[in-house]
Design a protein around this motif. Structure first.
Motif, mmCIF file in Angstrom:
data_model
loop_
_atom_site.group_PDB
_atom_site.id
_atom_site.type_symbol
_atom_site.label_atom_id
_atom_site.label_comp_id
_atom_site.label_asym_id
_atom_site.label_seq_id
_atom_site.Cartn_x
_atom_site.Cartn_y
_atom_site.Cartn_z
ATOM 1 N N GLY A 1 0.928 -1.073 -0.054
ATOM 2 C CA GLY A 1 0.092 -0.047 -0.052
ATOM 3 C C GLY A 1 0.922 1.342 0.062
ATOM 4 O O GLY A 1 0.266 2.316 -0.030
ATOM 5 N N CYS A 2 2.099 1.118 -0.020
ATOM 6 C CA CYS A 2 2.843 2.422 0.056
ATOM 7 C C CYS A 2 2.848 3.346 -1.193
ATOM 8 O O CYS A 2 2.867 4.250 -1.225
ATOM 9 N N TYR A 3 2.336 2.452 -2.422
ATOM 10 C CA TYR A 3 2.185 3.057 -3.673
ATOM 11 C C TYR A 3 0.745 2.663 -4.221
ATOM 12 O O TYR A 3 0.599 1.736 -4.324
ATOM 13 N N GLU A 4 0.297 3.825 -4.572
ATOM 14 C CA GLU A 4 -1.211 3.841 -5.429
ATOM 15 C C GLU A 4 -0.830 3.205 -6.662
ATOM 16 O O GLU A 4 -0.337 3.825 -7.409
ATOM 17 N N LYS A 5 -1.405 1.843 -6.886
ATOM 18 C CA LYS A 5 -0.999 1.385 -8.441
ATOM 19 C C LYS A 5 -2.005 2.160 -9.334
ATOM 20 O O LYS A 5 -3.279 2.045 -9.243
ATOM 21 N N LYS A 6 -1.493 2.917 -10.222
ATOM 22 C CA LYS A 6 -2.384 3.615 -11.045
ATOM 23 C C LYS A 6 -2.702 2.601 -12.210
ATOM 24 O O LYS A 6 -3.659 2.822 -12.674
ATOM 25 N N SER B 1 3.320 9.386 -4.947
ATOM 26 C CA SER B 1 2.939 8.085 -4.245
ATOM 27 C C SER B 1 2.272 6.993 -5.256
ATOM 28 O O SER B 1 1.822 6.051 -4.853
ATOM 29 N N GLU B 2 2.380 7.557 -6.449
ATOM 30 C CA GLU B 2 1.831 6.544 -7.527
ATOM 31 C C GLU B 2 2.761 5.597 -8.107
ATOM 32 O O GLU B 2 3.840 5.990 -8.549
ATOM 33 N N LEU B 3 2.603 4.236 -8.011
ATOM 34 C CA LEU B 3 3.473 3.411 -8.969
ATOM 35 C C LEU B 3 2.867 3.310 -10.391
ATOM 36 O O LEU B 3 1.745 3.077 -10.629
ATOM 37 N N LEU B 4 3.920 3.959 -11.220
ATOM 38 C CA LEU B 4 3.476 3.982 -12.607
ATOM 39 C C LEU B 4 3.674 2.701 -13.107
ATOM 40 O O LEU B 4 2.877 2.153 -14.166
ATOM 41 N N GLY B 5 4.845 1.775 -12.783
ATOM 42 C CA GLY B 5 5.018 0.713 -13.409
ATOM 43 C C GLY B 5 6.194 0.017 -12.845
ATOM 44 O O GLY B 5 7.045 0.685 -12.302
ATOM 45 N N GLN C 1 1.689 6.679 -20.814
ATOM 46 C CA GLN C 1 -0.006 6.353 -20.603
ATOM 47 C C GLN C 1 -0.788 7.467 -21.203
ATOM 48 O O GLN C 1 -0.374 8.461 -21.817
ATOM 49 N N ASP C 2 -2.094 7.474 -20.869
ATOM 50 C CA ASP C 2 -3.020 8.111 -21.454
ATOM 51 C C ASP C 2 -2.965 9.397 -20.851
ATOM 52 O O ASP C 2 -3.439 10.686 -21.511
ATOM 53 N N GLU C 3 -2.773 9.748 -19.559
ATOM 54 C CA GLU C 3 -2.703 10.792 -18.977
ATOM 55 C C GLU C 3 -1.313 11.504 -18.654
ATOM 56 O O GLU C 3 -0.248 10.915 -18.978
ATOM 57 N N ILE C 4 -1.547 12.800 -18.308
ATOM 58 C CA ILE C 4 -0.217 13.467 -18.132
ATOM 59 C C ILE C 4 0.602 13.044 -17.114
ATOM 60 O O ILE C 4 0.284 12.559 -16.023
ATOM 61 N N ILE C 5 1.950 12.645 -17.218
ATOM 62 C CA ILE C 5 2.614 11.948 -15.971
ATOM 63 C C ILE C 5 2.765 12.918 -15.113
ATOM 64 O O ILE C 5 2.826 12.513 -13.844
ATOM 65 N N GLY C 6 3.202 14.296 -15.367
ATOM 66 C CA GLY C 6 3.731 15.136 -14.123
ATOM 67 C C GLY C 6 5.012 15.525 -14.409
ATOM 68 O O GLY C 6 5.556 15.453 -15.389
ATOM 69 N N GLY C 7 5.559 16.251 -13.329
ATOM 70 C CA GLY C 7 6.904 17.117 -13.374
ATOM 71 C C GLY C 7 8.130 16.049 -13.368
ATOM 72 O O GLY C 7 9.176 16.440 -13.678
#
Length: 130
Positions: free
Chosen positions: A20-25, A119-123, A61-67
């Protein structure tokens, strides 16, 4: 019997906290391999490298990754994972895709490449160095 149940419950709680440390996107696509083609995509997808290879990494990914994205390389040690390298790469805040080349660990073994953004797990991908 109660001690065994309590021990198992404790074990499940610890594993749940670690996961649970990372929210899996789960919306992106991570590829690793050797070399990049003219579109900067991974040319030869593989999960086995030598210490002399350079690992090509693409993520989209379909969404903007961020900074920024944090790269974490973990070594598998039995059932445990040990962080070997961790660094942050700045990205254009409008990107939905990126490509990068990284050096493999200098020691043979089994590893995991984990990508996070906040906090998001990208992969993540498992790979070996021979």
């Amino acid at each position: 019997m109660k001690n065994k149940r309590a021990w198992l419950l404790g074990l499940f709680l610890i594993v749940g906290l670690l996961v649970g440390c990372y929210e899996k996107k789960g919306v992106g696509d991570l590829e690793i391999g050797i070399g990049r083609d003219e579109d900067m995509e991974v040319a030869e997808v593989t999960d086995t490298f030598t210490v002399d290879d350079i690992i090509a990494v693409t993520y989209g990914q379909d969404e903007i990754i961020g900074g920024s994205v944090t790269f974490i390389i973990l070594k598998k040690v039995g059932i445990n994972e040990e962080i070997i390298f961790q660094w942050e790469e700045s990205l254009d805040p409008t990107w939905t895709w990126f490509s990068i080349e990284i050096y493999p660990p200098e020691e043979e073994g089994d590893y995991i490449l984990r990508l996070t953004s906040g906090s998001e797990l990208l992969g993540e991908k498992s790979f070996s160095v021979e």
